[in-house]
Design an enzyme around this catalytic site. Structure first.
Site, short mmCIF file in Angstrom:
data_model
loop_
_atom_site.label_atom_id
_atom_site.label_comp_id
_atom_site.label_asym_id
_atom_site.label_seq_id
_atom_site.Cartn_x
_atom_site.Cartn_y
_atom_site.Cartn_z
N VAL A 3 14.33 1.58 16.86
CA VAL A 3 15.53 3.06 17.10
C VAL A 3 16.79 2.14 17.13
CG1 VAL A 3 16.64 2.63 20.25
CG2 VAL A 3 14.32 2.35 19.31
N ALA A 25 1.19 -1.34 -0.15
CA ALA A 25 -0.17 0.10 -0.30
C ALA A 25 0.97 1.43 0.46
CB ALA A 25 -1.03 -0.14 1.17
N LYS A 49 8.97 4.82 15.50
CA LYS A 49 8.77 5.29 16.54
C LYS A 49 8.55 5.64 17.23
CE LYS A 49 12.33 8.19 13.92
NZ LYS A 49 13.08 7.77 12.59
N LYS A 59 12.99 7.34 20.82
CA LYS A 59 13.51 6.53 21.23
C LYS A 59 14.07 6.26 22.41
CE LYS A 59 15.37 6.68 16.08
NZ LYS A 59 16.51 8.09 15.88
N1 LIG Z 1 14.48 6.39 6.57
C1 LIG Z 1 15.36 5.84 7.52
O1 LIG Z 1 16.13 4.96 6.93
C2 LIG Z 1 14.69 5.46 8.48
C3 LIG Z 1 15.16 4.71 9.70
C4 LIG Z 1 14.45 3.32 10.95
C5 LIG Z 1 13.18 4.45 10.57
N2 LIG Z 1 12.83 4.97 10.03
C6 LIG Z 1 11.25 4.89 10.12
O2 LIG Z 1 10.39 3.94 8.76
C7 LIG Z 1 9.23 5.13 8.70
C8 LIG Z 1 8.83 5.22 6.39
O3 LIG Z 1 10.72 6.00 6.92
P1 LIG Z 1 10.72 6.13 5.00
O4 LIG Z 1 12.23 6.44 5.47
O5 LIG Z 1 10.56 4.91 4.54
O6 LIG Z 1 9.75 7.50 4.72
P2 LIG Z 1 9.34 7.64 3.00
O7 LIG Z 1 10.54 7.42 1.97
O8 LIG Z 1 8.75 9.00 3.25
O9 LIG Z 1 8.46 6.34 2.91
C9 LIG Z 1 6.58 6.71 2.99
C10 LIG Z 1 5.90 5.41 2.53
O10 LIG Z 1 4.87 5.79 2.98
C11 LIG Z 1 4.33 6.37 1.82
N3 LIG Z 1 2.49 6.36 2.24
C12 LIG Z 1 2.14 7.73 2.87
N4 LIG Z 1 0.89 8.39 3.52
C13 LIG Z 1 0.96 6.91 2.78
C14 LIG Z 1 -1.12 6.36 3.32
N5 LIG Z 1 -2.13 7.31 3.28
N6 LIG Z 1 -1.46 4.90 2.54
C15 LIG Z 1 0.04 4.41 2.43
N7 LIG Z 1 1.03 5.03 2.32
C16 LIG Z 1 1.57 5.79 2.15
C17 LIG Z 1 4.36 6.49 0.61
O11 LIG Z 1 3.80 6.84 -0.28
P3 LIG Z 1 4.27 6.97 -1.40
O12 LIG Z 1 5.88 6.65 -2.36
O13 LIG Z 1 3.09 6.81 -2.71
O14 LIG Z 1 4.40 8.81 -1.78
C18 LIG Z 1 5.84 6.58 0.77
O15 LIG Z 1 6.19 4.80 -0.04
C19 LIG Z 1 9.14 6.04 9.51
O16 LIG Z 1 8.51 5.52 10.53
C20 LIG Z 1 10.97 6.52 9.96
O17 LIG Z 1 10.84 6.60 10.51
C21 LIG Z 1 13.18 5.07 8.94
#
Ligand SMILES: NC(=O)c1ccc[n+]([C@@H]2O[C@H](COP(=O)([O-])OP(=O)(O)OC[C@H]3O[C@@H](n4cnc5c(N)ncnc54)[C@H](OP(=O)(O)O)[C@@H]3O)[C@@H](O)[C@H]2O)c1
Length: 428
Positions: free
Chosen positions: A131, A42, A104, A204
């Site tokens: 975390v 999704a 987190k 965290k």
């Molecule tokens: N990035 C990191 O290094 C990292 C590390 C640890 C934890 N995290 C955690 O992992 C999570 C994701 O991070 P990310 O960096 O991968 O975020 P991201 O790149 O912004 O990706 C978010 C994803 O969620 C989708 N989305 C947004 N609204 C939605 C909805 N209503 N229904 C379905 N999908 C939806 C977006 O869709 P679209 O692609 O269509 O825009 C996108 O694919 C967060 O909680 C973050 O804190 C991230």
């Protein structure tokens, strides 16, 4: 038997996760014996280009449907935020599906409620990636260290701020220049406030405190100070005194209860956390029996984070196939045992800009003494109209340290309290 995976979010983490579940399917099966099948992904915008190809019907814009989708056995939430993501996670848990999340913010904000929902359905809620990204720390805390009366956890849990502080300490960069470098290299967002203000680290800290001590502290109740006010001068003075400045997430059990806080602190150069450089994260766990443990590695990034999520997926899939109800991994204390921040013993480094004349030191020492704070060391830099005094105190109640510094700021002989930072060391 295949396990059907439904993933919400296919951005940085989710995109890599889906690609790896597909590309590494056979290798994963050979290693774990599990046939993990991506059944739904999704996203917000189904038309967007993705780093993976899935059969028609797999990509969907309807995240909330996954809970009731019979093809989905296990839900992975990697979209972030506390809105739709909360509905997705709650919905899946209530429908009796195990959930893996990297979120987190959501776990910190709604942890107890989510754990209750998972326990009521007898399924797992796993969040190793929430975390420390790729660093295994959640599972060690609630499994390997289940028998340890953990005393304190010190974490460098935000790569952006650790990168900035490392540039300031190693290159003598100003805060502004180090932040600009972090943004150029992609370590900091164009709007870096969530990182530099310490907000990201508070979630965290709250999670670490909850897992280690069973007391869930609301994110808003985690004391927070960021690194925006850190001056290059203090990073340099700290080094001269034998310390390095780090943004720490601290979770500790004190006589007065459990404390979670995030603030910059001077860490002795010989401490294992002092050597954690750049965007690397680390979590340092202290316990009476196990001693000291250091978990370190990449705290973010698509690859490391997806590896942590995959580990949880494998774990949850094994439980699903075993078919048994899953016992809750965490038991939260009934009474809220949150410590009064003002009562927590802390040590301080204080930089004072003073007039260089007789009696100044005595006035400063008296003001500390009036508040029950004793001085460990004083060093004077410069002479003439203005001199700089670097004071390091012994441990005293946080409120007393604050009151002493406020009183010192009002002394005629003190032109300015240039900095007041906590010192995190084992000395008294
Ligand atoms: N990035 C990191 O290094 C990292 C590390 C640890 C934890 N995290 C955690 O992992 C999570 C994701 O991070 P990310 O960096 O991968 O975020 P991201 O790149 O912004 O990706 C978010 C994803 O969620 C989708 N989305 C947004 N609204 C939605 C909805 N209503 N229904 C379905 N999908 C939806 C977006 O869709 P679209 O692609 O269509 O825009 C996108 O694919 C967060 O909680 C973050 O804190 C991230």
């Amino acid at each position: 038997m295949a396990v059907g995976i439904g993933i919400v979010g296919a951005g940085t983490v989710g995109g890599t996760l889906v690609r790896r579940l597909i590309d590494e399917h056979d290798a994963l099966e050979a290693k774990t014996g599990l046939d993990l099948e991506v059944r739904r992904v999704a996203v917000n915008d189904v038309a967007k280009e993705r780093p993976f190809t899935v059969p028609d019907g797999v990509l969907t814009g309807r995240a909330l449907d996954l809970a009731d989708d019979p093809s989905v056995d296990l839900v992975v939430e990697v979209m972030g935020g506390t809105g739709v993501a909360a509905e997705v996670v709650m919905g899946a848990l209530r429908a009796g599906k195990p959930v893996v999340t990297a979120n987190k913010e959501l776990v910190a904000a709604r942890g107890p409620e989510l754990f209750d929902a998972a326990a009521a359905s007898g399924v797992s809620l796993l969040f190793e990636a929430a975390v420390g990204g790729g660093i295994p720390i959640i599972r060690p805390l609630w499994e390997t260290l289940a028998g340890e009366q953990v005393r304190r956890i010190l974490g460098i849990v935000n790569g952006t701020t650790n990168y900035i502080l490392t540039r300031m300490s190693e290159d003598g960069a100003s805060y502004a220049d180090a932040l600009a470098a972090a943004q150029r290299l992609g370590y900091a967002e164009p709007d870096p406030s969530a990182d530099v203000s310490g907000a990201d680290a508070t979630s965290k800290a709250a999670i670490l405190a909850g897992l280690a001590f069973g007391t869930w502290i609301e994110t808003a109740a985690v004391h927070r100070e960021g690194i925006e006010g850190i001056a290059r001068a203090d990073v340099a003075f700290a080094a001269e005194l034998g310390y390095v400045v780090k943004l720490l997430a601290v979770a500790e059990r004190t006589g007065g209860g459990v404390s979670a806080r995030v603030h910059p602190a001077l860490v002795p150069l010989h401490h294992p956390l002092a050597g954690i450089r750049g965007a690397t994260n680390a979590v340092f766990v202290e316990g009476p029996s196990v001693g000291e443990l250091l978990f370190a590695g990449p705290g973010a990034g698509a690859g490391p984070t997806a590896t942590a999520v995959l580990g949880d997926v494998v774990d949850a899939a094994r439980e699903l196939l075993a078919g048994a109800q899953v016992a809750p991994r965490i038991r939260l204390a009934a009474a809220s045992g949150v410590a009064d921040f003002g009562a927590i013993p802390t040590k301080w480094y204080v930089r004072l800009e003073v007039a260089d004349r007789p009696g100044v030191l005595a006035a400063v020492a008296a003001a500390f003494g009036d508040h029950g704070v004793s001085i460990k060391s004083v060093r004077q830099e410069g002479r003439g109209d203005r001199a700089t005094l670097l004071v390091v105190t012994h441990r005293a109640a946080e409120a007393d340290q604050q009151a002493a510094v406020a009183a010192i700021g009002n002394l005629d002989v003190v032109a300015e309290v240039g900095a007041a930072l906590r010192v995190e060391s084992d000395e008294p």
